[in-house]
Design a protein around this motif. Sequence first.
Motif, PDB file in Angstrom:
ATOM      1  N   LYS A  31       1.095  -1.325  -0.243  1.00 46.33           N
ATOM      2  CA  LYS A  31      -0.109   0.243  -0.250  1.00 46.33           C
ATOM      3  C   LYS A  31       0.921   1.067   0.098  1.00 46.33           C
ATOM      4  N   LEU A  32       1.720   1.330   0.219  1.00 42.35           N
ATOM      5  CA  LEU A  32       2.979   2.321   0.913  1.00 42.35           C
ATOM      6  C   LEU A  32       3.545   2.849   0.126  1.00 42.35           C
ATOM      7  N   LEU A  33       3.556   1.678  -1.045  1.00 43.36           N
ATOM      8  CA  LEU A  33       4.578   1.976  -2.643  1.00 43.36           C
ATOM      9  C   LEU A  33       3.194   1.802  -3.225  1.00 43.36           C
ATOM     10  N   ASN A  34       2.570   2.335  -3.513  1.00 47.54           N
ATOM     11  CA  ASN A  34       1.643   1.902  -4.421  1.00 47.54           C
ATOM     12  C   ASN A  34       1.325   0.673  -5.154  1.00 47.54           C
ATOM     13  N   LYS A  35       2.133  -0.655  -4.711  1.00 46.14           N
ATOM     14  CA  LYS A  35       2.017  -1.715  -5.043  1.00 46.14           C
ATOM     15  C   LYS A  35       1.365  -3.113  -4.308  1.00 46.14           C
ATOM     16  N   GLU A  36       0.519  -2.611  -3.492  1.00 45.09           N
ATOM     17  CA  GLU A  36      -1.139  -3.040  -2.545  1.00 45.09           C
ATOM     18  C   GLU A  36      -1.672  -4.389  -3.977  1.00 45.09           C
ATOM     19  N   GLU A  37      -1.644  -4.798  -4.711  1.00 44.06           N
ATOM     20  CA  GLU A  37      -2.240  -5.642  -5.874  1.00 44.06           C
ATOM     21  C   GLU A  37      -1.125  -6.620  -5.545  1.00 44.06           C
ATOM     22  N   GLU A  38       0.261  -6.072  -6.298  1.00 46.09           N
ATOM     23  CA  GLU A  38       1.522  -6.742  -6.510  1.00 46.09           C
ATOM     24  C   GLU A  38       2.167  -7.324  -4.609  1.00 46.09           C
ATOM     25  N   ALA A  39       1.191  -6.917  -4.001  1.00 43.91           N
ATOM     26  CA  ALA A  39       1.647  -7.680  -2.867  1.00 43.91           C
ATOM     27  C   ALA A  39       0.660  -8.357  -2.396  1.00 43.91           C
ATOM     28  N   GLN A  40       0.021  -8.393  -2.565  1.00 41.69           N
ATOM     29  CA  GLN A  40      -1.040  -9.288  -2.071  1.00 41.69           C
ATOM     30  C   GLN A  40      -1.364 -10.530  -2.874  1.00 41.69           C
ATOM     31  N   GLU A  41      -1.337 -10.929  -4.477  1.00 39.84           N
ATOM     32  CA  GLU A  41      -1.075 -11.886  -4.765  1.00 39.84           C
ATOM     33  C   GLU A  41      -0.006 -12.505  -4.933  1.00 39.84           C
ATOM     34  N   TRP A  42       0.915 -12.148  -4.458  1.00 40.29           N
ATOM     35  CA  TRP A  42       2.031 -12.544  -3.524  1.00 40.29           C
ATOM     36  C   TRP A  42       2.043 -13.944  -2.405  1.00 40.29           C
ATOM     37  N   VAL A  43       1.401 -12.695  -1.696  1.00 41.15           N
ATOM     38  CA  VAL A  43       0.456 -13.968  -0.509  1.00 41.15           C
ATOM     39  C   VAL A  43      -0.349 -14.386  -0.573  1.00 41.15           C
TER      40      VAL A  43
END
Length: 311
Positions: A155-167
Amino acid sequence: MKIKHYFLMIVFISLVLVISACGSESSNKSESSQEDNTAEASDTVTYESETGPVEIPANPQRIVALTNAPNVHALDGKLVGVDQWTKSNPLFADDLEEVAVVSENEPETIMAQDPDLIIAGSHMENLEELKKIAPTVIYTWGKLDYLSQQVEIGKLLNKEEEAQEWVDDFKQRTAKIGEEIKAKYGEDVTVTVFEVDAKNFYVFGDNWARGTEILYQAMDLNMPEKVSQDALEEGYHTLSLEALPEYAGDFIVISKKSSEDNEFMQSDTWNNIPAVKNNRVIEIDQEASTYSDPITLEYLTNIFEEAFLGE
């Protein structure tokens, strides 16, 4: 001849006008492009941090991470300063070779990097001074679980979707590995995570890095009852060499430095532990295992999968 000369003059003047117009249009486009880039670089958003809203760059270009640097690195965040522990970690050393080592106790080292975003821990000193240097986002260690923390960095880096996909993918893959381990060794199979340094031995609960989140949370493997009693609530428990057998499970993960004197592994106490006798000891590099970011988690997951399920 006069008519021809007159005609050439007309053509020349026309060409000059065309070239001038094209140059003007190109210049306008270039200026417009530069304005767009400047606007993009200067765009800000409000990030809802645990300490309240913070105005931060929409796409930070110069990040100083005093904490959670590996999480930022896993999302290709543009780091210009990190803590010494991240810098010396063998998993990140090559990638972060050009990144400066900074410290909250030496704000001038942070200021020298001209950051547009600072990430700090709530336990750190000089937080108010850091906020004067650049927008500062503060996290409290352990307030979020290890996977939620990665999404929050997204969220902080404007990459929340990418982070959630990895999780989501990580949870699915590790759960499957855990099921395969139980199918091979039994539903009640136990694992203990020990660490040794120059003075002490430690046993860990389920959220103290060294792969504990993977084994006990993601793979849903069991820890021995003694470990649960003494280490689960506090996160870790200090013990002596003589006490190791009381905490040892069917498998042992031992976190140690290769450079340290590991003389204990020659002792009768160690070699008489059933897991040691049965060749069920998994050694991990302590210096590469002290974080719970995606890069570290993937590294340890591969080690565990091979150790438990490899031929």
